[in-house]
Design a protein around this motif. Structure first.
Motif, mmCIF file in Angstrom:
data_model
loop_
_atom_site.group_PDB
_atom_site.id
_atom_site.type_symbol
_atom_site.label_atom_id
_atom_site.label_comp_id
_atom_site.label_asym_id
_atom_site.label_seq_id
_atom_site.Cartn_x
_atom_site.Cartn_y
_atom_site.Cartn_z
ATOM 1 N N ALA A 117 -9.122 16.726 74.664
ATOM 2 C CA ALA A 117 -8.916 17.478 75.900
ATOM 3 C C ALA A 117 -7.995 16.731 76.854
ATOM 4 N N GLN A 118 -7.730 15.443 76.581
ATOM 5 C CA GLN A 118 -6.811 14.655 77.399
ATOM 6 C C GLN A 118 -5.392 14.652 76.850
ATOM 7 N N GLY A 119 -5.169 15.355 75.727
ATOM 8 C CA GLY A 119 -3.817 15.449 75.183
ATOM 9 C C GLY A 119 -3.488 14.425 74.118
ATOM 10 N N ARG A 120 -4.454 13.649 73.643
ATOM 11 C CA ARG A 120 -4.194 12.669 72.589
ATOM 12 C C ARG A 120 -4.286 13.342 71.222
ATOM 13 N N ARG A 121 -3.596 12.751 70.259
ATOM 14 C CA ARG A 121 -3.679 13.183 68.870
ATOM 15 C C ARG A 121 -4.160 11.989 68.046
ATOM 16 N N VAL A 122 -5.310 12.124 67.409
ATOM 17 C CA VAL A 122 -5.904 11.042 66.630
ATOM 18 C C VAL A 122 -5.982 11.481 65.179
ATOM 19 N N SER A 123 -5.288 10.761 64.301
ATOM 20 C CA SER A 123 -5.322 11.072 62.877
ATOM 21 C C SER A 123 -6.592 10.501 62.260
ATOM 22 N N VAL A 124 -7.298 11.342 61.505
ATOM 23 C CA VAL A 124 -8.516 10.916 60.805
ATOM 24 C C VAL A 124 -8.237 11.026 59.314
ATOM 25 N N LEU A 125 -8.141 9.887 58.641
ATOM 26 C CA LEU A 125 -7.781 9.871 57.232
ATOM 27 C C LEU A 125 -9.005 9.646 56.362
ATOM 28 N N GLY A 126 -9.080 10.367 55.269
ATOM 29 C CA GLY A 126 -10.109 10.112 54.278
ATOM 30 C C GLY A 126 -11.398 10.865 54.465
ATOM 31 N N ALA A 127 -11.595 11.526 55.598
ATOM 32 C CA ALA A 127 -12.859 12.221 55.836
ATOM 33 C C ALA A 127 -12.880 13.601 55.193
ATOM 34 N N GLY A 128 -11.741 14.102 54.757
ATOM 35 C CA GLY A 128 -11.711 15.427 54.145
ATOM 36 C C GLY A 128 -11.916 16.517 55.177
ATOM 37 N N GLY A 129 -12.389 17.679 54.719
ATOM 38 C CA GLY A 129 -12.607 18.791 55.633
ATOM 39 C C GLY A 129 -13.762 18.538 56.574
ATOM 40 N N VAL A 130 -13.589 18.895 57.839
ATOM 41 C CA VAL A 130 -14.623 18.728 58.861
ATOM 42 C C VAL A 130 -15.088 20.115 59.294
ATOM 43 N N GLU A 131 -16.383 20.353 59.202
ATOM 44 C CA GLU A 131 -16.942 21.651 59.582
ATOM 45 C C GLU A 131 -17.462 21.653 61.003
ATOM 46 N N ARG A 132 -18.036 20.540 61.464
ATOM 47 C CA ARG A 132 -18.543 20.397 62.825
ATOM 48 C C ARG A 132 -18.285 18.978 63.299
ATOM 49 N N ALA A 133 -18.119 18.815 64.604
ATOM 50 C CA ALA A 133 -17.875 17.484 65.151
ATOM 51 C C ALA A 133 -18.473 17.389 66.546
ATOM 52 N N HIS A 134 -18.824 16.171 66.937
ATOM 53 C CA HIS A 134 -19.436 15.925 68.240
ATOM 54 C C HIS A 134 -18.767 14.705 68.857
ATOM 55 N N ARG A 135 -18.354 14.849 70.104
ATOM 56 C CA ARG A 135 -17.721 13.728 70.807
ATOM 57 C C ARG A 135 -18.793 12.864 71.471
ATOM 58 N N LEU A 136 -18.719 11.561 71.205
ATOM 59 C CA LEU A 136 -19.672 10.631 71.788
ATOM 60 C C LEU A 136 -19.268 10.283 73.219
ATOM 61 N N ALA A 137 -20.253 9.876 73.999
ATOM 62 C CA ALA A 137 -20.001 9.537 75.404
ATOM 63 C C ALA A 137 -19.251 8.201 75.501
ATOM 64 N N ASP A 138 -18.654 7.960 76.665
ATOM 65 C CA ASP A 138 -17.997 6.686 76.988
ATOM 66 C C ASP A 138 -16.834 6.364 76.051
ATOM 67 N N GLY A 139 -16.196 7.405 75.498
ATOM 68 C CA GLY A 139 -15.020 7.169 74.672
ATOM 69 C C GLY A 139 -15.290 6.417 73.392
#
Length: 401
Positions: A117-139
């Motif tokens: 939501a801050q405009g960053r793009r983070v590449s996640v390699l090796g995890a395959g398809g993601v069906e659900r995700a949750h953002r942890l607090a405090d970055g």
């Protein structure tokens, strides 16, 4: 003393002892050095052999359904204990994430990239398809639940730079609580739950459950379990070991969330012929309806979510015979309540944010932003195409944050 300094000192010592007019054909200093190097190499090879044997031993004891050994701090479903020594992590590229215009007020998973939501793009390699995700607090990153694979589902811990590590592997289903601090999963006839702290699972509790039972969500520390996918009935598992108590509820068909006072919002099948209507369920009375009056009939299936303040329900249903996402005012829930069309049919995760808006993906892969104030004046939301997605991909809306 360095290796080169040691060699020079040995050569000088032999030179003084020989005191010859010319160097002998054989080099005694070089022979000593070569012998020392051979001994050092043999010792190094012996040490590496011991390490290899240890790794093979750990890997053999940590076999799972996949071809790779389980990662560090992971729990292989079906094994009695985690294996802490076999390490395997997937590391993101060393380059930093790009910064672009934010796509939404919540994080999105776009293929193998997290758009924040801050405009960053983070590449996640090796995890395959993601069906659900949750953002942890405090970055501190994200928790990601993978799509089903022949080896089951995986729960990944993803750091802010994109490095991914498995916390849980081989599960039939995985659910997280709203803070990303607890996880529940199902594998075969085993139902389990644990805490998540510092990238590890702690305090695991297991129970025996019917093979068709599935955990759906956390409710005030308990785990809501659907007893079977093809018939009504839910139970709240209080995370006690032993056989799962199935309770007495055999009428609830869907449960969408909880109100601040603890009552659950769901559908119950009542009457003859049986019809499903919206109702509030009492968690202290085996999910019995909390009032005598039923709310509107929704007529749909699939996801739904209650707003954080407990005022609104966004849910799939039917309006005038057409499938759509509906907005229901829970403050006036009753037979006279009229759901309003909020947008196209939802798929995947529905996420409300603190601003009173909700995000979801529609069945065509578009991103939909629901604004309650606009829906109340009969202005349904329209899907927006998300750039960067491959054909057939849909955005995954990330909860938490």
């Amino acid at each position: 003393m360095s290796q080169s300094e040691l060699e020079r000192a040995v050569r000088e010592a032999f030179s003084r002892r020989t005191a010859a007019s010319r160097a002998p054909a054989d080099d005694p200093a070089g022979a000593v050095i070569r012998r020392a190097n051979r001994i050092q190499r043999r010792r190094a090879l012996a040490g590496m052999s011991l390490v290899a044997v240890a790794i093979v031993g750990v890997s053999a004891g940590a076999m799972q359904l996949g071809d790779d050994p389980p990662p560090s701090n992971s729990v292989v479903v079906g094994e009695p204990d985690p294996v802490p020594d076999a390490a395997w992590t997937t590391v993101a590229p060393p380059t930093g994430p790009d910064t672009e215009t934010p796509l939404a007020e919540v994080d999105l998973v776009l293929g193998e990239t997290i758009a924040t939501a801050q405009g960053r793009r983070v590449s996640v390699l090796g995890a395959g398809g993601v069906e659900r995700a949750h953002r942890l607090a405090d970055g501190r990153g994200w928790l990601a639940i993978g799509t089903p694979t022949p080896s089951g589902r995986f729960l990944w811990a993803v750091t802010p730079n994109g490095a991914a590590q498995v916390l849980l592997a081989g599960a039939d289903e995985i659910v997280l609580d709203q803070h990303g601090q607890q996880v529940a999963w199902k594998q075969g006839a085993m139902l389990a739950a644990a805490g998540i702290a510092n990238g590890e699972l702690t305090g695991t509790v297991r129970a025996d459950a019917p093979a068709e039972a599935v955990p759906l969500r956390f409710v005030d520390g308990a785990v809501l379990v659907r007893l079977a996918p093809d018939r009504p009935g839910h139970v709240l598992w209080q995370r006690r070991p032993g056989p799962l108590d199935p309770g007495t509820d055999r009428s609830s068909t869907r449960v969408f969330g909880a109100l601040p006072d603890g009552r659950l919002v769901g559908e119950v099948a009542t009457g003859t012929p049986r019809r499903a209507c919206l109702a509030l369920l009492d968690p202290t009375q085996d999910l019995a309806p909390a009032g005598p009056e039923c709310g509107p009939e929704l007529g749909g299936d699939g996801p739904g979510a209650v707003s954080p303040d407990g005022r609104w329900l966004l849910v799939n249903g039917q309006s005038k015979g057409q499938d759509a996402a509906l907005l229901v005012d829970l403050a006036g829930l009753g037979s006279s309540a009229v759901p309003q069309v909020a947008g196209p049919t939802m798929t995947g995760t529905v996420v409300w944010n603190a601003l009173g808006t909700a995000y979801y993906a529609d069945t065509a892969g578009g991103l939909v932003r629901v604004d309650v104030d606009r829906i109340r004046i009969s202005r349904p939301a329209a899907p927006v195409a998300v750039p960067g997605l491959k054909p057939g991909e849909s955005p995954v809306v990330v909860s938490g944050g």
